[in-house]
Design a protein around this motif. Structure first.
Motif, mmCIF file in Angstrom:
data_model
loop_
_atom_site.group_PDB
_atom_site.id
_atom_site.type_symbol
_atom_site.label_atom_id
_atom_site.label_comp_id
_atom_site.label_asym_id
_atom_site.label_seq_id
_atom_site.Cartn_x
_atom_site.Cartn_y
_atom_site.Cartn_z
ATOM 1 N N GLN A 1 -23.843 65.555 27.795
ATOM 2 C CA GLN A 1 -22.785 66.062 28.668
ATOM 3 C C GLN A 1 -21.837 64.951 29.103
ATOM 4 O O GLN A 1 -20.623 65.169 29.225
ATOM 5 C CB GLN A 1 -23.390 66.716 29.911
ATOM 6 C CG GLN A 1 -22.333 67.133 30.946
ATOM 7 C CD GLN A 1 -22.886 67.996 32.048
ATOM 8 O OE1 GLN A 1 -23.393 69.079 31.800
ATOM 9 N NE2 GLN A 1 -22.779 67.514 33.286
ATOM 10 N N THR A 2 -22.361 63.753 29.328
ATOM 11 C CA THR A 2 -21.529 62.654 29.809
ATOM 12 C C THR A 2 -20.402 62.328 28.843
ATOM 13 O O THR A 2 -19.230 62.208 29.240
ATOM 14 C CB THR A 2 -22.388 61.397 30.052
ATOM 15 O OG1 THR A 2 -23.339 61.676 31.075
ATOM 16 C CG2 THR A 2 -21.529 60.218 30.474
ATOM 17 N N VAL A 3 -20.748 62.183 27.560
ATOM 18 C CA VAL A 3 -19.705 61.844 26.591
ATOM 19 C C VAL A 3 -18.748 63.012 26.404
ATOM 20 O O VAL A 3 -17.538 62.825 26.232
ATOM 21 C CB VAL A 3 -20.333 61.400 25.244
ATOM 22 C CG1 VAL A 3 -20.981 62.568 24.519
ATOM 23 C CG2 VAL A 3 -19.287 60.741 24.355
ATOM 24 N N ALA A 4 -19.277 64.243 26.476
ATOM 25 C CA ALA A 4 -18.413 65.415 26.325
ATOM 26 C C ALA A 4 -17.442 65.540 27.491
ATOM 27 O O ALA A 4 -16.264 65.881 27.303
ATOM 28 C CB ALA A 4 -19.265 66.683 26.206
ATOM 29 N N LEU A 5 -17.913 65.260 28.698
ATOM 30 C CA LEU A 5 -17.055 65.381 29.868
ATOM 31 C C LEU A 5 -15.934 64.348 29.849
ATOM 32 O O LEU A 5 -14.774 64.662 30.152
ATOM 33 C CB LEU A 5 -17.884 65.225 31.141
ATOM 34 C CG LEU A 5 -17.136 65.455 32.455
ATOM 35 C CD1 LEU A 5 -16.614 66.880 32.533
ATOM 36 C CD2 LEU A 5 -18.032 65.151 33.644
ATOM 37 N N SER A 6 -16.260 63.114 29.475
ATOM 38 C CA SER A 6 -15.228 62.083 29.427
ATOM 39 C C SER A 6 -14.179 62.407 28.370
ATOM 40 O O SER A 6 -12.974 62.216 28.582
ATOM 41 C CB SER A 6 -15.851 60.705 29.163
ATOM 42 O OG SER A 6 -16.478 60.660 27.896
ATOM 43 N N TRP A 7 -14.648 62.939 27.232
ATOM 44 C CA TRP A 7 -13.683 63.302 26.185
ATOM 45 C C TRP A 7 -12.846 64.510 26.602
ATOM 46 O O TRP A 7 -11.650 64.589 26.295
ATOM 47 C CB TRP A 7 -14.403 63.582 24.869
ATOM 48 C CG TRP A 7 -13.435 63.590 23.710
ATOM 49 C CD1 TRP A 7 -12.909 64.668 23.067
ATOM 50 C CD2 TRP A 7 -12.854 62.445 23.096
ATOM 51 N NE1 TRP A 7 -12.046 64.274 22.096
ATOM 52 C CE2 TRP A 7 -11.985 62.908 22.084
ATOM 53 C CE3 TRP A 7 -12.975 61.071 23.304
ATOM 54 C CZ2 TRP A 7 -11.250 62.047 21.275
ATOM 55 C CZ3 TRP A 7 -12.251 60.216 22.488
ATOM 56 C CH2 TRP A 7 -11.404 60.704 21.492
ATOM 57 N N LEU A 8 -13.450 65.446 27.308
ATOM 58 C CA LEU A 8 -12.715 66.613 27.793
ATOM 59 C C LEU A 8 -11.603 66.180 28.746
ATOM 60 O O LEU A 8 -10.466 66.662 28.651
ATOM 61 C CB LEU A 8 -13.669 67.572 28.506
ATOM 62 C CG LEU A 8 -13.030 68.780 29.208
ATOM 63 C CD1 LEU A 8 -12.367 69.698 28.191
ATOM 64 C CD2 LEU A 8 -14.075 69.538 30.018
ATOM 65 N N VAL A 9 -11.928 65.268 29.664
ATOM 66 C CA VAL A 9 -10.920 64.787 30.617
ATOM 67 C C VAL A 9 -9.771 64.108 29.882
ATOM 68 O O VAL A 9 -8.593 64.356 30.177
ATOM 69 C CB VAL A 9 -11.558 63.811 31.629
ATOM 70 C CG1 VAL A 9 -10.486 63.144 32.486
ATOM 71 C CG2 VAL A 9 -12.556 64.548 32.510
ATOM 72 N N TYR A 10 -10.103 63.270 28.915
ATOM 73 C CA TYR A 10 -9.046 62.563 28.194
ATOM 74 C C TYR A 10 -8.232 63.516 27.318
ATOM 75 O O TYR A 10 -7.023 63.354 27.165
ATOM 76 C CB TYR A 10 -9.644 61.439 27.348
ATOM 77 C CG TYR A 10 -8.614 60.418 26.915
ATOM 78 C CD1 TYR A 10 -7.998 59.596 27.856
ATOM 79 C CD2 TYR A 10 -8.263 60.278 25.580
ATOM 80 C CE1 TYR A 10 -7.050 58.657 27.469
ATOM 81 C CE2 TYR A 10 -7.313 59.351 25.182
ATOM 82 C CZ TYR A 10 -6.712 58.540 26.137
ATOM 83 O OH TYR A 10 -5.757 57.623 25.754
ATOM 84 N N ARG A 11 -8.887 64.516 26.752
ATOM 85 C CA ARG A 11 -8.168 65.503 25.934
ATOM 86 C C ARG A 11 -7.199 66.317 26.781
ATOM 87 O O ARG A 11 -6.080 66.637 26.343
ATOM 88 C CB ARG A 11 -9.161 66.440 25.240
ATOM 89 C CG ARG A 11 -8.503 67.549 24.409
ATOM 90 C CD ARG A 11 -9.520 68.323 23.613
ATOM 91 N NE ARG A 11 -10.450 69.067 24.428
ATOM 92 C CZ ARG A 11 -10.195 70.261 24.961
ATOM 93 N NH1 ARG A 11 -9.004 70.827 24.806
ATOM 94 N NH2 ARG A 11 -11.114 70.889 25.658
ATOM 95 N N LEU A 12 -7.607 66.636 28.006
ATOM 96 C CA LEU A 12 -6.752 67.436 28.881
ATOM 97 C C LEU A 12 -5.621 66.620 29.505
ATOM 98 O O LEU A 12 -4.559 67.166 29.813
ATOM 99 C CB LEU A 12 -7.592 68.071 30.003
ATOM 100 C CG LEU A 12 -8.607 69.132 29.589
ATOM 101 C CD1 LEU A 12 -9.447 69.556 30.789
ATOM 102 C CD2 LEU A 12 -7.922 70.344 28.972
ATOM 103 N N SER A 13 -5.838 65.307 29.695
ATOM 104 C CA SER A 13 -4.873 64.524 30.473
ATOM 105 C C SER A 13 -4.257 63.332 29.738
ATOM 106 O O SER A 13 -3.147 62.913 30.062
ATOM 107 C CB SER A 13 -5.547 63.992 31.740
ATOM 108 O OG SER A 13 -6.560 63.060 31.408
ATOM 109 N N HIS A 14 -5.013 62.749 28.783
ATOM 110 C CA HIS A 14 -4.591 61.504 28.116
ATOM 111 C C HIS A 14 -4.220 60.431 29.135
ATOM 112 O O HIS A 14 -3.240 59.708 28.972
ATOM 113 C CB HIS A 14 -3.426 61.758 27.158
ATOM 114 C CG HIS A 14 -3.810 62.528 25.940
ATOM 115 N ND1 HIS A 14 -4.455 61.949 24.861
ATOM 116 C CD2 HIS A 14 -3.672 63.841 25.640
ATOM 117 C CE1 HIS A 14 -4.686 62.857 23.941
ATOM 118 N NE2 HIS A 14 -4.228 64.017 24.396
ATOM 119 N N SER A 15 -5.027 60.304 30.187
ATOM 120 C CA SER A 15 -4.745 59.360 31.263
ATOM 121 C C SER A 15 -5.983 58.521 31.564
ATOM 122 O O SER A 15 -7.052 59.065 31.873
ATOM 123 C CB SER A 15 -4.317 60.113 32.526
ATOM 124 O OG SER A 15 -4.287 59.248 33.638
#
Length: 386
Positions: A9-23
């Motif tokens: 979940q940790t790696v998925a959550l970080s990638w989800l945040v970056y995919r949604l925001s690119h920030s």
């Protein structure tokens, strides 16, 4: 299984945040929300752990964590997830974790006893970081092939295992202490910590290296894509390298003689700072993974040796509050570091931000060494503080 699901979940959550925001800043912000409550709430949670049955408190927080993971799974699989929702859910999990951590840490002594404490902490760290080694790689592959939702579902299902194990344990129920004012408990714990010079220095070094030596993990998606030009699978490999080094570090500490514990956090802080600077300048995935291994080894060396010293030196009546202050530094400071490094990375670049974190770790190691030399403390005697 539960630890594996957590890291998936940790790696998925970080990638989800970056995919949604690119920030890079929002990556640091989500990490801050997930962990910052540990810094602010944990001292009071330590008093809860000292006053109540620790297994009951632990089981309650685990059930709430399972519910949070289920909500995240549902929203992601139904495509209703938004960055603001992720931030709120991260904050909820952070509050739950803040109450759980000092309870779980102080509960370890009740399960294994003081004589086997160091081996138990090291073994737990090995299992935790073995899951960290393979979990992110699995998570990266799942994200790349299917999406983040399945990763969250795996964690939701696996979270039930720890609840079952807690109910199956045969441990004598701990008598509840009489109720007292939270502020008085907090002040008593603070005085206890500050009047013990070795506990005080161990907590300082642990907090500083955690804040500036591991907060780079929150910014790895930006480093992976922006510097190494890789995707989610590359991110998983980098986090796995850190986990592999951590397993090695835990194994080394578990085999060291107890008299070496006093100096070990300082030595490992030097290795951590140097490894992070080298990692920031790695030109390829292979070299980045190599320095990721040494970074993980150094940090777990600090974590296990510091945790062991603090638990052995603190008396039982104060253990929950002492471990709360330890958790404030070891687990509560990384989100502050992630927020700072995320902001700095937006200004001067991810590489320079990582190098700054490594330099601060080296300075902290120097201060710790100076303190040890002034007190002539070259070896460790694990006797509870008076």
């Amino acid at each position: 299984m539960t630890l594996l699901g957590t890291w998936i979940q940790t790696v998925a959550l970080s990638w989800l945040v970056y995919r949604l925001s690119h920030s890079a800043f929002l990556l640091g912000l989500v990490s801050f929300c997930a962990q910052a409550p540990i810094f602010f709430i944990t001292p009071f949670a330590g008093a809860i752990a000292d006053r109540n049955d620790r297994r009951t408190v632990f089981a309650t927080t685990r059930a709430l964590s399972l519910a949070q993971a289920a909500v995240l799974t549902f929203l992601t699989l139904t495509n209703n997830i938004e960055i603001n929702t992720v931030i709120v859910l991260a904050l909820v999990l952070g509050i739950i974790t803040a109450i759980e951590v000092p309870t779980r840490q102080s509960f370890t002594v009740e399960m294994v006893g003081r004589e086997d404490l160091r081996q138990a902490i090291a073994f737990n760290a090995m299992m935790f970081n073995f899951a960290r080694t393979i979990g992110p790689a699995i998570g990266g592959v799942i994200v790349a092939a299917i999406g983040e939702g399945l990763c969250f579902l795996v964690n939701t299902i696996s979270s039930a295992a720890v609840l079952i194990s807690l109910f199956l344990m045969r441990i004598q129920r701990r008598e509840a202490r009489p109720a007292s004012h939270p502020w008085e408990d907090l002040k008593h714990g603070f005085r206890y910590v500050t009047r013990h010079p070795h506990i005080r220095m161990v907590l300082f070094l642990s907090a500083t290296t955690a804040c500036f030596g591991t907060s780079y993990l929150a910014l790895l998606p930006a480093f992976t894509e922006g510097t190494l030009r890789l995707g989610a699978d590359g991110l998983g490999y980098l986090i796995s390298a850190f986990g592999a080094g951590a397993v090695i570090g835990a194994a080394i500490v578990s085999r060291l003689q107890e008299r070496h514990l006093a100096l070990l956090p300082t030595v490992m802080a030097v290795l951590l700072g140097a490894s992070l600077i080298a990692f920031a300048n790695a030109p390829s995935l292979l070299l980045a993974m190599l320095f990721g291994v040494s970074t993980g080894l150094a940090y777990l060396g600090i974590a296990v040796s510091s945790n062991t010293q603090v638990q052995l030196l603190a008396e039982d009546a104060m253990l929950g509050r002492v471990m709360a202050f330890y958790a404030m530094g070891a687990l509560g400071s990384p989100p502050i570091g992630a927020l700072l490094l995320g902001y700095i990375a937006d200004l001067i670049g991810v590489t320079n931000a990582f190098m700054l974190g490594g330099a601060i770790c080296l300075v902290a190691a120097g201060l710790s060494l100076g303190s040890l030399r002034r007190r002539g403390l070259a070896s460790f005697a694990g006797k509870p503080a008076e």
